[in-house]
Write a protein that holds these residues in place. Structure first.
Motif, PDB file in Angstrom:
ATOM      1  N   LEU A 191       4.586   5.540  -7.044  1.00 50.58           N
ATOM      2  CA  LEU A 191       3.774   4.441  -6.432  1.00 50.58           C
ATOM      3  C   LEU A 191       3.742   4.719  -4.878  1.00 50.58           C
ATOM      4  CD1 LEU A 191       4.086   1.311  -8.384  1.00 50.58           C
ATOM      5  CD2 LEU A 191       2.075   2.278  -7.699  1.00 50.58           C
ATOM      6  N   GLU A 192       4.902   4.794  -4.458  1.00 46.56           N
ATOM      7  CA  GLU A 192       5.194   4.979  -3.069  1.00 46.56           C
ATOM      8  C   GLU A 192       4.185   6.134  -2.278  1.00 46.56           C
ATOM      9  OE1 GLU A 192       8.346   5.196   0.868  1.00 46.56           O
ATOM     10  OE2 GLU A 192       8.936   5.203  -1.380  1.00 46.56           O
ATOM     11  N   ALA A 193       4.153   7.228  -3.014  1.00 49.65           N
ATOM     12  CA  ALA A 193       3.365   8.505  -2.493  1.00 49.65           C
ATOM     13  C   ALA A 193       1.906   8.304  -2.453  1.00 49.65           C
ATOM     14  CB  ALA A 193       3.966   9.732  -2.853  1.00 49.65           C
ATOM     15  N   ALA A 194       1.790   7.579  -3.869  1.00 49.91           N
ATOM     16  CA  ALA A 194       0.116   7.506  -4.223  1.00 49.91           C
ATOM     17  C   ALA A 194      -0.712   6.538  -3.307  1.00 49.91           C
ATOM     18  CB  ALA A 194      -0.151   7.230  -5.576  1.00 49.91           C
ATOM     19  N   TYR A 195       0.159   5.584  -2.968  1.00 55.52           N
ATOM     20  CA  TYR A 195      -0.269   4.220  -2.014  1.00 55.52           C
ATOM     21  C   TYR A 195       0.385   4.261  -0.622  1.00 55.52           C
ATOM     22  CZ  TYR A 195      -2.877   2.773  -6.115  1.00 55.52           C
ATOM     23  OH  TYR A 195      -3.473   2.480  -7.359  1.00 55.52           O
ATOM     24  N   ALA A 196       0.637   5.382  -0.037  1.00 51.41           N
ATOM     25  CA  ALA A 196       1.328   5.415   0.994  1.00 51.41           C
ATOM     26  C   ALA A 196       0.699   4.575   2.253  1.00 51.41           C
ATOM     27  CB  ALA A 196       1.221   6.907   1.545  1.00 51.41           C
ATOM     28  N   ASP A 197      -0.680   4.493   2.281  1.00 54.54           N
ATOM     29  CA  ASP A 197      -1.329   3.708   3.205  1.00 54.54           C
ATOM     30  C   ASP A 197      -1.023   2.342   3.155  1.00 54.54           C
ATOM     31  OD1 ASP A 197      -2.644   4.026   0.853  1.00 54.54           O
ATOM     32  OD2 ASP A 197      -4.808   3.384   1.791  1.00 54.54           O
ATOM     33  N   VAL A 198      -0.958   1.932   1.816  1.00 46.90           N
ATOM     34  CA  VAL A 198      -0.615   0.241   1.484  1.00 46.90           C
ATOM     35  C   VAL A 198       1.039   0.123   1.821  1.00 46.90           C
ATOM     36  CG1 VAL A 198      -0.973  -1.505  -0.232  1.00 46.90           C
ATOM     37  CG2 VAL A 198      -2.417   0.415  -0.193  1.00 46.90           C
ATOM     38  N   GLU A 199       1.756   1.045   1.304  1.00 46.14           N
ATOM     39  CA  GLU A 199       2.975   0.666   1.671  1.00 46.14           C
ATOM     40  C   GLU A 199       3.254   0.810   3.111  1.00 46.14           C
ATOM     41  OE1 GLU A 199       5.772   0.500  -0.692  1.00 46.14           O
ATOM     42  OE2 GLU A 199       4.759   1.254  -2.399  1.00 46.14           O
ATOM     43  N   GLU A 200       2.857   1.513   3.916  1.00 40.63           N
ATOM     44  CA  GLU A 200       3.033   1.743   5.363  1.00 40.63           C
ATOM     45  C   GLU A 200       2.520   0.416   6.079  1.00 40.63           C
ATOM     46  OE1 GLU A 200       1.842   4.368   9.303  1.00 40.63           O
ATOM     47  OE2 GLU A 200       0.902   4.635   7.263  1.00 40.63           O
ATOM     48  N   LEU A 201       1.487  -0.377   5.460  1.00 38.89           N
ATOM     49  CA  LEU A 201       0.982  -1.508   5.889  1.00 38.89           C
ATOM     50  C   LEU A 201       1.889  -2.812   5.374  1.00 38.89           C
ATOM     51  CD1 LEU A 201      -2.700  -1.470   5.062  1.00 38.89           C
ATOM     52  CD2 LEU A 201      -1.868  -1.538   7.345  1.00 38.89           C
ATOM     53  N   ALA A 202       2.625  -2.752   4.332  1.00 40.93           N
ATOM     54  CA  ALA A 202       3.523  -3.525   3.913  1.00 40.93           C
ATOM     55  C   ALA A 202       4.702  -3.550   4.517  1.00 40.93           C
ATOM     56  CB  ALA A 202       3.669  -3.415   2.327  1.00 40.93           C
ATOM     57  N   ALA A 203       4.996  -2.662   5.063  1.00 44.59           N
ATOM     58  CA  ALA A 203       6.488  -2.319   5.996  1.00 44.59           C
ATOM     59  C   ALA A 203       6.195  -3.053   7.244  1.00 44.59           C
ATOM     60  CB  ALA A 203       6.528  -0.848   6.293  1.00 44.59           C
ATOM     61  N   GLY A 204       4.959  -3.081   7.508  1.00 41.65           N
ATOM     62  CA  GLY A 204       4.771  -3.731   9.049  1.00 41.65           C
ATOM     63  C   GLY A 204       4.476  -5.510   8.920  1.00 41.65           C
ATOM     64  N   CYS A 205       4.590  -5.965   7.620  1.00 40.00           N
ATOM     65  CA  CYS A 205       4.686  -7.527   7.542  1.00 40.00           C
ATOM     66  C   CYS A 205       5.803  -8.107   8.401  1.00 40.00           C
ATOM     67  CB  CYS A 205       4.399  -7.847   6.153  1.00 40.00           C
ATOM     68  SG  CYS A 205       3.129  -7.341   5.101  1.00 40.00           S
ATOM     69  N   ARG A 206       5.445  -9.299   8.401  1.00 40.88           N
ATOM     70  CA  ARG A 206       6.697  -9.938   9.340  1.00 40.88           C
ATOM     71  C   ARG A 206       7.825 -10.305   8.740  1.00 40.88           C
ATOM     72  NH1 ARG A 206       4.917 -15.733  12.200  1.00 40.88           N
ATOM     73  NH2 ARG A 206       3.476 -14.263  13.096  1.00 40.88           N
ATOM     74  N   PHE A 207       7.490 -10.673   7.278  1.00 39.61           N
ATOM     75  CA  PHE A 207       8.749 -11.001   6.591  1.00 39.61           C
ATOM     76  C   PHE A 207       8.902  -9.901   5.509  1.00 39.61           C
ATOM     77  CE2 PHE A 207       6.835 -15.155   7.802  1.00 39.61           C
ATOM     78  CZ  PHE A 207       7.871 -15.654   8.319  1.00 39.61           C
ATOM     79  N   ARG A 208      10.216  -9.515   5.379  1.00 35.92           N
ATOM     80  CA  ARG A 208      10.427  -8.439   4.394  1.00 35.92           C
ATOM     81  C   ARG A 208      10.373  -8.679   3.010  1.00 35.92           C
ATOM     82  NH1 ARG A 208      16.436  -6.113   4.989  1.00 35.92           N
ATOM     83  NH2 ARG A 208      15.606  -5.704   6.975  1.00 35.92           N
ATOM     84  N   ASP A 209      10.042  -9.880   2.370  1.00 38.29           N
ATOM     85  CA  ASP A 209       9.815 -10.244   1.124  1.00 38.29           C
ATOM     86  C   ASP A 209       8.542 -11.068   1.113  1.00 38.29           C
ATOM     87  OD1 ASP A 209      10.250 -12.690   2.407  1.00 38.29           O
ATOM     88  OD2 ASP A 209      11.413 -13.719   0.918  1.00 38.29           O
ATOM     89  N   CYS A 210       7.676 -10.506   1.937  1.00 44.06           N
ATOM     90  CA  CYS A 210       6.186 -10.952   1.947  1.00 44.06           C
ATOM     91  C   CYS A 210       5.388 -10.718   0.703  1.00 44.06           C
ATOM     92  CB  CYS A 210       5.288 -10.343   3.094  1.00 44.06           C
ATOM     93  SG  CYS A 210       3.561 -10.807   3.388  1.00 44.06           S
ATOM     94  N   ALA A 211       4.931 -11.721   0.309  1.00 42.00           N
ATOM     95  CA  ALA A 211       4.103 -11.535  -1.069  1.00 42.00           C
ATOM     96  C   ALA A 211       2.531 -11.075  -0.767  1.00 42.00           C
ATOM     97  CB  ALA A 211       4.245 -12.783  -1.894  1.00 42.00           C
ATOM     98  N   HIS A 212       2.310 -10.891   0.479  1.00 41.95           N
ATOM     99  CA  HIS A 212       0.766 -10.542   0.743  1.00 41.95           C
ATOM    100  C   HIS A 212      -0.177 -11.309   0.108  1.00 41.95           C
ATOM    101  CE1 HIS A 212       3.319  -6.910   1.629  1.00 41.95           C
ATOM    102  NE2 HIS A 212       3.269  -6.606   0.308  1.00 41.95           N
ATOM    103  N   ARG A 213       0.227 -12.488   0.374  1.00 42.19           N
ATOM    104  CA  ARG A 213      -1.061 -13.727  -0.136  1.00 42.19           C
ATOM    105  C   ARG A 213      -1.281 -14.412   0.995  1.00 42.19           C
ATOM    106  NH1 ARG A 213       2.688 -13.849  -4.601  1.00 42.19           N
ATOM    107  NH2 ARG A 213       1.531 -12.803  -6.633  1.00 42.19           N
TER     108      ARG A 213
END
Length: 343
Positions: free
Chosen positions: A256-278
């Motif tokens: 998953l991390e490699a297939a969605y590398a762009d999304v994973e990179e964005l998620a790593a930039g969220c303010r909160f580590r446990d961000c649910a992206h909602r």
């Protein structure tokens, strides 16, 4: 299949010698038919039976290296890579589609609408296999704008090369051949009707897989391969043809991390580590969706595959616990059935 005297052309490497049991020789599995294996070794092609030890677990699979002794396959050598899926239905059972791969060619047709989510699913499993994925878009001769079709798929395949080919005109075939070099093993995976059999025949330079006429309405055909099989290409590469898969369930989240590398990179930039992206403040994923940098459908697919991999992990754990309980119960029954010792 022509005979091969040099095991290196079958993908054999000297470091595998230490994996062979004493008194055995190596052979590559080209086809599996109910306990009978078609294998390739220095003497060419032969059909051999597999012992019960070889048939246990998930093996043997096309692409496996097996140890032969007295005309029988007695062991499966450790797999370096494996394209593995969950068996169809509500189960945690796994099926190894092909083993010891260098490349996984994810095949999709350019004719008709792009199935981006399906390509992403195949790429997730391909990355998880340990082999390098490559997207091959077939039927370029039926597509009005090949460049646009390639660009659309490439957006959903970060870090993966995307090639357009036509088995009719020969466009792009040399580029695929160049990536399946001597001693390299590639597997063609994809849905029915994507043109895998025609591609195998075009790359092999002869009819090694049956094909059917495409439908005039949508340019798609029905895949006629009924069993996985290893084919030797003229340049020395090896190609595994596979039947179309109605279901491709994730075994785990390894790719998953490699297939969605762009999304994973964005998620790593969220303010909160446990961000649910909602609705969390400072969510980099939500911001990318809002400003058009991330397709919301791609984000939804990422979340869906995460949940699927988690459910599969839970099922696999439950199955392991059940197997362990069954083993303990069987041990207790065996102990109770033993005759009492006389003093």
């Amino acid at each position: 299949m022509p005979g091969v005297t040099d095991l290196a052309l079958l993908g054999w490497t000297p470091d595998r010698v230490a994996e062979l049991p004493g008194g055995t020789g190596p052979a590559r599995v080209a086809r599996v038919d109910r306990g009978l294996l078609t294998v390739l070794d220095g003497g060419g092609e032969q059909r051999v039976p597999a012992t019960s030890a070889v048939q246990a677990g998930t093996g043997p699979a096309v692409g496996d290296w097996v140890a032969l002794r007295d005309g029988r396959a007695v062991a499966v050598l450790p797999r370096r890579t494996a394209f593995t899926r969950v068996l169809a239905g509500r189960t945690s059972g796994e099926q190894v589609v092909a083993a010891n791969l260098d490349l996984v060619l994810v095949v999709e047709a350019l004719a008709g609408e792009a199935r981006l989510r399906r390509v992403e699913r195949y790429l997730t499993v391909a990355w998880g296999s340990g082999a390098r994925p490559l997207v091959v878009l077939t039927k370029a001769d039926l597509c009005d704008d090949v460049a646009a079709g390639v660009a659309e798929v490439a957006e959903s395949a970060p870090g993966v090369e995307v090639l357009a080919v036509s088995s009719v005109t020969g466009e792009g075939l040399d580029a695929v051949r160049a990536r399946v070099g001597a001693g390299w093993t590639a597997a063609l995976v994809g849905p029915s009707g994507a043109g895998k059999s025609s591609l195998v025949n075009a790359l092999a330079g002869r009819a090694v897989a049956a094909t059917r006429e495409i439908r005039a309405a949508d340019g798609r055909g029905r895949h006629t391969t009924t069993a996985r099989e290893l084919h030797l290409l003229p340049g020395g590469g090896l190609l595994v043809d596979t039947p179309g898969m109605r279901e491709l369930g994730l075994v785990d989240d390894a790719g998953l991390e490699a297939a969605y590398a762009d999304v994973e990179e964005l998620a790593a930039g969220c303010r909160f580590r446990d961000c649910a992206h909602r609705t969390e403040p400072g969510c980099a994923v939500a911001a990318a969706i809002d400003d058009g940098r991330l397709d919301p459908a791609r984000y939804t697919a990422w979340r869906k595959l995460q949940a699927e991999a988690y459910r599969q992990e839970l099922r696999a754990d439950a199955r392991a616990r059940a197997a362990d309980h069954a083993r303990v119960r069987a041990l207790h029954r065996a102990q109770r059935a033993r005759p009492a010792r006389t003093r």
